[in-house]
Enzyme design. Structure first.
Site, PDB file in Angstrom:
ATOM      1  N   CYS A  68      52.603  48.288  25.226  1.00  0.00           N
ATOM      2  CA  CYS A  68      53.235  49.612  25.212  1.00  0.00           C
ATOM      3  C   CYS A  68      54.729  49.570  25.532  1.00  0.00           C
ATOM      4  CB  CYS A  68      52.531  50.548  26.183  1.00  0.00           C
ATOM      5  SG  CYS A  68      52.426  49.936  27.873  1.00  0.00           S
ATOM      6  N   GLY A 108      56.646  61.043  33.406  1.00  0.00           N
ATOM      7  CA  GLY A 108      55.744  60.594  32.349  1.00  0.00           C
ATOM      8  C   GLY A 108      54.308  60.995  32.590  1.00  0.00           C
ATOM      9  N   GLY A 144      53.207  51.928  35.148  1.00  0.00           N
ATOM     10  CA  GLY A 144      53.342  53.343  35.449  1.00  0.00           C
ATOM     11  C   GLY A 144      54.558  53.973  34.802  1.00  0.00           C
ATOM     12  N   GLY A 180      55.655  57.150  36.062  1.00  0.00           N
ATOM     13  CA  GLY A 180      56.213  58.086  37.025  1.00  0.00           C
ATOM     14  C   GLY A 180      55.885  59.545  36.739  1.00  0.00           C
TER      15      GLY A 180
END
Length: 494
Positions: free
Chosen positions: A252, A427, A422, A424
């Site tokens: 990703c 997001g 992650g 955050g």
């Protein structure tokens, strides 16, 4: 399938059984020492590392995504790389003591972890999640994607065999084999599930956050790659093409669009073409867009993790046989330009801008279109430009002069080795970190006094008045008697 049960009911029952077994095993695991925990984790990491190549081949064969050799490298990172990064972390008993503050910290597990892994990085994500969970004395039940359950089941079997041989309680680590949406939902919402690790698409992450449980949800990343006029163009070109081609672009944090500063754009394009990048014309780009995305904007799963040659055949266009990635020049960002979105395959967007300020603006556009909080890559020698990007971009990983794929997961950088990244709060995630064992560890704190309580906070303090040196003895006796009576009234012994 269980006799007499429909698939969804079988899946729900399996989820319940695995959670109950995991809960019982984790209660026993609470009594294990740090040494015992570490022996179990090392045994599981070693077993996964030794099987990294075989598991990589299984994952590619089962999902049809990516490249076996690259999945092997990810499995090696998730096993030995992750273990090396967490092996010295204290998770049992007293983990820190600060004599100055008088605070003693004690490690405590969260409990049962429900972990969802994607089809794009199935075995590596499962290995990583299992190690970071068990290191913190948690149990874990893994729920793979329906298209990757066989390779995930095998990865779990190998780790369980090694872990139990090292003393791990039976049932502490497991993997669902009957996969369905109701079954996965039952796993996440079960009363004995303590925390959710969800790595995958946006819908799955949203579902994880809706369960009323603490959840580390890790969604998509539309990663821009800005190449400044101060960059080493040859190095940048090599890193970009290599990164986009890595495992056919299923990580990703892979670069999704190059944003090239105009003075170096032509040179960068020429060098990328020399390394196997095929730049397509608008007609070809439109044909690719129809192959990569459905009309509603959703990714076509048949395009995920495919070679440029496979994609070209699907789009009925011609590209050189030696092509490593396909590059589509674009001018817009948004729904009317599908190729400006995240593309989990070997197609890269291309934009040209004049100056780092314009590059900054374009990158923010791309991040806001599906990549909030995730990652950005910058190639530059100008430290001022690098720092401006660091200060202004709404992402939590800014990778400088390296590959987005390998830099984000900690292979080429000092970031924590992880397959769960992650994004955050911006997001939609609880953390912007590379998720590791400390995210699955609760901390109890013993707090000793380092200051006396204020006098006015003590019982009877309001009755006490300043006593003058020339106070009459009778008055002094009256005050003392009043204080004693007040203490007795509050149950104190005199």
């Amino acid at each position: 399938m269980t006799q007499g049960f429909d698939k969804d009911l079988t899946s729900i029952q399996e989820a319940r059984r695995l959670i109950e077994n995991c809960y019982s095993a984790q209660e026993k695991f609470l009594d294990f020492s740090q040494g015992q925990v570490d022996r179990i984790c090392k045994a599981m990491a070693d077993a996964a590392y030794q099987a990294a190549e075989r598991l990589g081949c299984m994952a590619t064969e089962e999902t049809t995504f990516g490249i076996p050799q690259h999945k092997t490298l990810k499995n090696q990172l998730a096993s030995r790389g992750v273990w090396e990064s967490i092996k010295a972390v204290k998770t049992v008993g007293v983990i820190r003591e600060d004599k100055t503050s008088g605070v003693v910290e004690i490690g405590w597990p969260m409990g049962v972890v429900a972990a969802l892994s994607p089809s794009t990085n199935p075995t590596s994500t499962l290995i990583h999640n299992t190690l970071i969970a068990v290191k913190a004395r948690n149990g874990i039940v893994n729920a793979p994607h329906p298209s990757s359950w066989r390779c995930c089941l095998e990865a779990t079997r190998l780790m369980v065999d090694a872990g139990e041989a090292a003393g791990m309680p039976s049932g502490l680590v497991s993997c669902m084999s009957h996969i369905s949406l109701p079954g996965t939902q039952e796993l996440m919402r079960h009363e004995k599930t303590a925390v959710i690790l969800a790595t995958g698409g946006s819908d799955m992450v949203r579902a994880a956050h809706s369960m009323g449980k603490p959840a580390y949800g890790v969604g998509p990343g539309n990663v821009p790659c800005y190449v400044d006029r101060s960059a080493d163009v040859k190095s940048a070109a090599s890193l970009i093409v290599s990164s986009k081609a890595f495992d056919n672009s299923v990580i990703c944090a892979t670069e999704q669009a190059v944003v090239a500063d105009r003075p170096i754009a032509a040179g960068l394009r020429a060098e990328m073409e020399r390394l196997g990048a095929c730049f397509v014309n608008p007609t070809q780009a439109a044909a690719l867009s129809r192959v990569l995305f459905f009309p509603n904007g959703a990714i076509n799963p048949r395009s995920v993790g495919q070679t440029p040659q496979t994609l070209a055949s699907m789009a009925d266009i011609r590209i050189p046989e030696a092509t490593r990635i396909i590059v589509a020049p674009l001018s817009r960002v948004g729904k009317d330009e599908p190729l400006s979105a995240e593309k989990l395959t070997t197609v890269l967007g291309w934009y040209e801008v004049d100056g780092w300020q314009a590059g900054c603006d374009r990158c923010i556009e791309l991040i806001r279109f599906g990549g909030r909080g995730h990652s950005l890559v910058i190639h530059a020698a100008d430290e001022g430009v690098i720092m401006e990007f660091g200060l202004q971009k709404p992402v939590f990983r800014l990778l400088v002069n390296t590959m987005g794929t390998l830099g984000s997961v900690g292979i080429t950088t000092g970031l924590m080795p992880a397959l769960t990244l992650g994004s955050g709060g911006i997001g939609g995630a609880i953390s912007g970190d590379n998720i590791t064992t400390t995210h699955l560890l609760n901390v109890k704190r013993l707090a000793y006094p380092i200051k006396s309580p204020p006098a006015q906070a003590m019982v009877g303090a309001a009755m006490v008045q300043p006593v003058a040196n020339d106070l009459d003895p009778a008055e002094l006796k009256a005050i003392v008697r009043a204080v004693i009576e007040e203490l007795v009234r509050h149950g104190e012994k005199t």
